[in-house]
Design an enzyme around this catalytic site. Structure first.
Site, short mmCIF file in Angstrom:
data_model
loop_
_atom_site.label_atom_id
_atom_site.label_comp_id
_atom_site.label_asym_id
_atom_site.label_seq_id
_atom_site.Cartn_x
_atom_site.Cartn_y
_atom_site.Cartn_z
N LYS A 90 -18.97 42.11 -45.22
CA LYS A 90 -18.07 41.98 -46.37
C LYS A 90 -17.79 40.50 -46.60
O LYS A 90 -17.06 39.87 -45.84
CB LYS A 90 -16.75 42.71 -46.16
CG LYS A 90 -15.97 42.87 -47.49
CD LYS A 90 -14.48 42.95 -47.33
CE LYS A 90 -13.82 41.60 -47.25
NZ LYS A 90 -13.89 40.81 -48.52
N GLU A 141 -12.10 34.61 -35.26
CA GLU A 141 -12.16 33.14 -35.35
C GLU A 141 -11.19 32.77 -36.45
O GLU A 141 -11.43 33.03 -37.63
CB GLU A 141 -13.59 32.68 -35.65
CG GLU A 141 -13.82 31.20 -35.37
CD GLU A 141 -13.41 30.32 -36.54
OE1 GLU A 141 -12.28 29.76 -36.49
OE2 GLU A 141 -14.20 30.20 -37.47
N CYS A 184 -11.51 25.17 -40.42
CA CYS A 184 -10.54 25.43 -39.35
C CYS A 184 -10.69 24.45 -38.19
O CYS A 184 -9.80 24.35 -37.35
CB CYS A 184 -10.65 26.87 -38.86
SG CYS A 184 -12.32 27.46 -38.64
N GLU A 211 -1.32 24.75 -40.74
CA GLU A 211 -2.66 24.52 -41.28
C GLU A 211 -2.59 24.48 -42.81
O GLU A 211 -2.27 25.47 -43.46
CB GLU A 211 -3.61 25.64 -40.84
CG GLU A 211 -5.04 25.39 -41.28
CD GLU A 211 -5.99 26.46 -40.78
OE1 GLU A 211 -7.12 26.12 -40.39
OE2 GLU A 211 -5.61 27.66 -40.81
#
Length: 456
Positions: free
Chosen positions: A155, A230, A264, A356
């Site tokens: 997906k 992750e 990331c 973040e």
């Protein structure tokens, strides 16, 4: 529930394509097709599976330029980045193919018989890929899962399904069995959740935000479903006074501006020893300002736009464009989701220093000594990556051992190689991807004991 996905070029805001979404009923049908295909795939001799994967790599390899242009169009990545991403898929498929015939078990000495282990595929694996690196991260899960004998349902993210759909076409051309690798575009809350909740899906591989990762983990826990996550990062770039300051400053912009900071692993917290702080900032300013933002098709471009209007609004919510900044670069005016390279000087507890942002923003924090650097590096919920700049090998080893992160580089910002393991500590994820253990992560270990005692 959306009926279609509207794919927008983030550099021009033009509509590129409309893609139908996958409904929960279609997910169910896809799982059933995948399960049937997987049984036959797993029964093939390992060498035959390896040959199919190598053909898949060859077909993708012939189309890397077209794939790169498609990646550029849907992500806004500069062409150089997009070409690397397309070629990384080729590398991952070839690497996984090389592991098919090496996915061996073991023989363990025991009393009274022979004990062996075998590695068996899980069945159907769902890979939920992000929008920041659509092709590589899809292949991180897809290639080793197929190599280990599983079927894969991919997906892609809502904004970036086009390269995934093209890869599915290449798989069919290469002779990957029908139903074994399927791409299911759709919303995370609908198509994604249908995959996570489906009893026929044995494992979920998710790359994305920590918040969504927690949501998926909770659903998987309720079903005792295997999971690799992750997730996010707020990685430190630690510059000691004994480092090559010129080199460290020159390398810093790429560490948090690559793919416009939507990475990331971005080293978005720059920790600089106080005695060299001013000199480092003097060197950093021209390095940041010379980092070229512009048309992704221009070979000179190093930084493109953010992925979407929503992501641009998110970055602005942390740092409005008129907010005070130590360093600010330039971006094109007009259409496109542009945000300039920005360096802030802040405090360790500032929101911009601990959360973040996922944009081209870094915060510089001074530190006093080695212990202070380690304390600041670990003062975050994340632990994905990081860099350490020093000429002292002992210090490099001490600090590497003390920083709670899964991927560290000394005098470098390298985080990812397909032949080395990748993953995070703390809120940056669960499990590891890539490297020598990639295929084993998609198997069950079966232990078999055979008695050698004489039968009466």
């Amino acid at each position: 529930m959306l009926q279609e996905l509207r794919i927008i070029n983030p550099a021009t805001e033009e509509l590129v394509q409309v893609v139908p979404v996958t409904t929960p009923a279609e997910v169910d049908a896809a799982v059933r097709r995948a399960a049937a295909a997987q049984e036959k795939w797993a029964a093939l001799p390992p060498g035959d599976r390896a040959r199919v994967l190598r053909r898949f790599a060859t077909v993708v390899g012939r189309d890397t330029e077209s794939l790169a242009r498609l990646e550029l169009t849907e992500t806004g990545h500069p062409m150089g980045n997009a070409r690397w991403e397309a070629n990384n898929v080729v590398d991952l498929l070839n690497y996984a193919a090389g592991g098919v015939e090496r996915l061996t078990g073991s023989q363990i000495p025991v009393a009274g018989g022979l004990n062996i282990t075998v590695q068996e595929p899980l069945g159907v694996v769902a890979v939920i890929a992000p929008w920041n690196f659509p092709m590589p991260t899809a292949a991180w899960g897809m290639a080793p899962a197929l190599a280990a004998g599983n079927a894969v349902l991919l997906k892609p993210a809502e904004t970036t399904p086009l390269t995934a759909l093209r890869l599915a076409e290449h798989a069919r051309e290469a002779g990957v069995p029908e139903g074994l690798f399927q791409v299911l575009p759709g919303e995370g809350a609908v198509t994604g959740d249908a995959l996570v909740e489906h009893p026929g899906v044995a494992k979920i591989v998710f790359t994305g935000s920590t918040a969504t990762g927690r949501h998926i983990a909770a659903k998987c826990a309720a079903r005792t479903k295997r999971l690799t996550l992750e997730l996010g990062g707020k990685s430190p770039n630690i510059v000691f006074a004994d480092a090559d300051i010129e080199r460290a400053a020159a390398a810093a912009p790429g560490s948090f501006l690559d793919v416009t900071g939507q990475d990331c692993c971005a080293r978005s917290r720059i920790l600089v020893q106080r005695s060299v702080h001013d000199r480092f900032m003097e060197l950093l300013e021209p390095a940041v300002k010379s980092f070229v933002a512009g048309d992704p098709t221009d070979p000179a471009t190093q930084m493109g736009p953010l992925i979407s209007a929503a992501q641009l609004a998110r970055v602005r919510s942390y740092v409005p464009e008129d907010a005070p900044a130590a360093i600010r670069g330039e971006v094109p005016q007009g259409k496109g989701f542009w945000y300039p390279a920005t360096v802030l000087e802040g405090r360790p507890d500032d929101r911009t220093a601990v959360e973040e942002i996922f944009g081209p923003v870094a915060v510089v924090l001074p530190f006093e000594d080695e212990a202070d650097a380690i304390r600041l590096a670990n003062a975050t919920d994340y632990g994905l990556s990081g860099s350490i700049w020093t000429r002292d090998v002992g210090r490099a080893l001490r600090v590497s051992g003390a920083v709670a992160a899964g991927n560290l580089s000394v005098n470098s910002h390298s985080s990812v190689r397909y032949w080395t393991p990748f993953g995070g500590y703390k809120q940056s994820g669960l499990g590891r991807e890539l490297g020598p253990g990639a295929l084993a992560a998609f198997t069950e270990t079966k232990n078999i004991f055979i008695s050698t005692e004489e039968q009466q």
